[in-house]
Design an enzyme around this catalytic site. Structure first.
Site, PDB file in Angstrom:
ATOM      1  N   CYS A 159     -45.296  20.387 -30.279  1.00 52.80           N
ATOM      2  CA  CYS A 159     -44.867  21.577 -31.018  1.00 52.80           C
ATOM      3  C   CYS A 159     -43.896  22.422 -30.210  1.00 52.80           C
ATOM      4  O   CYS A 159     -44.302  23.153 -29.304  1.00 52.80           O
ATOM      5  CB  CYS A 159     -46.100  22.400 -31.398  1.00 52.80           C
ATOM      6  N   CYS A 162     -44.385  26.204 -30.563  1.00 47.29           N
ATOM      7  CA  CYS A 162     -45.548  26.741 -29.828  1.00 47.29           C
ATOM      8  C   CYS A 162     -45.245  26.818 -28.334  1.00 47.29           C
ATOM      9  O   CYS A 162     -45.624  27.773 -27.674  1.00 47.29           O
ATOM     10  CB  CYS A 162     -46.782  25.851 -29.989  1.00 47.29           C
ATOM     11  N   ASP A 163     -44.588  25.800 -27.797  1.00 49.48           N
ATOM     12  CA  ASP A 163     -44.518  25.651 -26.336  1.00 49.48           C
ATOM     13  C   ASP A 163     -43.110  25.763 -25.744  1.00 49.48           C
ATOM     14  O   ASP A 163     -42.966  25.895 -24.531  1.00 49.48           O
ATOM     15  CB  ASP A 163     -45.080  24.277 -25.927  1.00 49.48           C
TER      16      ASP A 163
END
Ligand code: NAP
Length: 337
Positions: A159, A162-163
């Site tokens: 992701c 997300c990261d």
């Protein structure tokens, strides 16, 4: 089960009481329980709530589903400027709750559809339901190569939104694996942080939508690497991602590529494992509806990506959620005649 709006102490006592007396407390029977909180789940909740069935939505581990990990959704009608995936899901939740949908941050561990009412085990507690709508969506597919699992969250991720902004990825070369819309989207997003993004695909053409292909291939920071498989994520000994091993699938030539992160975007697998012994699925685990959105078990309905290996769009999932809600409502009406 955890209720989102309870203040800490009240929630603690509710859990304590329920843990101690769980065998003696009778759970209220729900008319509709919706498992999953992506576009399918919230749309099913909206429709069943407006039908005054007070649905209970069990959010699962990732409230809002996979769409919350998408940066900008440009193809959901009604948002000419696009909309952030998380915001879209939050709005859907609010809309369903406005009409009486109940939300619980619960993960369903087991389902017993052999008797009626159905019994779901949710974080160790039993929930009885007259009808169930399965809208559990799909999870990330894994490559299954050495180093992938060992270095998860140490440079390997599924992701970008997300990261991607983590300090470890800043101004570093990054690898994205895949050739679909997700891979293109991840690659585009990562250009904000990376020095270079290598888009590694096993064929020589992308399967993403035309507009995404154009944008991706035109981006200065993105370098496509065609006909190539990632065969290993390095370096487990250093306990962080330092590079990948590659194999050209046309020439069999092997090579190493330095990178600080590997973002894997090779598709999804349906989240249907716990239902498989009772609900009909195809060989890939997608639930097969029998009549409309009803599964092989009367009273159990399905909507969204856990039953769709063809369209897999937020809007088609939402449409399926609407259909499942209408089918559940009609099923309940017929039962009560
Ligand atoms: P996808 O379309 O199934 O693409 C998966 C990609 O991964 C394909 O290019 C595939 O290669 C590759 N792949 C699969 N297994 C692999 C393996 N073991 N090793 C290496 N490569 C592998 O999945 P997706 O990109 O997640 O998209 C899913 C659906 O969501 C699609 O319908 C897509 O349109 C939609 N989506 C839309 C948006 C948007 O509109 N904003 C964003 C994301 C996703 P091959 O091409 O060779 O099969």
């Amino acid at each position: 089960m955890q209720t989102p709006y309870l203040p800490g102490k009240k929630l603690f006592f509710q859990r304590l009481v329920s843990a101690v007396f769980s065998d003696y407390l009778s759970q209220p029977m729900e008319k509709v329980v919706i498992i999953g909180s992506g576009p399918a789940g919230w749309t099913a909740a909206l429709y069943t709530a407006r039908a005054q069935l007070a649905p209970l939505v069990l959010t699962g581990k990732q409230p809002g589903g996979l769409l919350t990990t998408t940066s900008i959704v440009e193809n959901f009608p009604g948002f000419p400027e696009g909309v952030d995936g998380y915001e879209l899901m939050t709005r859907m939740q609010k809309q369903a709750e406005r009409f009486g949908a109940k939300t619980s941050f619960g993960v369903v561990e087991a389902a017993d559809f052999s008797k009626h009412p159905f019994v779901l085990t949710v974080d160790g507690e039993k929930v009885e339901a007259e009808t169930v709508i399965i809208a559990t969506g799909a999870g990330h597919k894994h490559l299954g190569i050495p180093g992938e699992h060992e270095l998860e969250n140490k440079g390997t991720t599924y992701c970008a939104t997300c990261d991607g902004a983590l300090p470890m990825f800043r101004n570093q070369p990054l690898v994205v694996v895949g050739g679909g819309d997700s891979a293109c989207e991840e690659a585009m997003y990562l250009t904000r942080f990376a020095s270079t993004v290598y888009l590694i695909h096993r064929r020589d053409s992308l399967r993403a939508s035309k507009i995404m292909i154009e944008r991706t291939l035109a981006h200065k920071k993105i370098t496509p690497v065609w006909d190539t498989a990632v065969t290993e994520v390095l370096d487990v000994k250093q306990d962080r991602v330092t590079g990948v091993k590659l194999k050209n699938l046309k020439t069999d030539a092997e090579s190493l590529l330095d990178c600080a992160g590997v973002f894997i975007a090779i598709g999804h697998v349906p989240n249907t494992e716990i239902f498989k012994s009772q609900i009909t699925t195809d060989t890939n685990g997608f639930i097969v509806p029998h009549k409309g959105t009803m599964t092989n078990v009367p009273g159990v309905f399905v909507a969204g990506d856990c039953a769709d290996h063809v369209y897999r769009q937020a809007i088609t999932a939402a449409g399926a959620g609407c259909a499942a809600a209408i089918d559940a409502e009609r099923f309940l009406a017929a039962q009560n005649q």
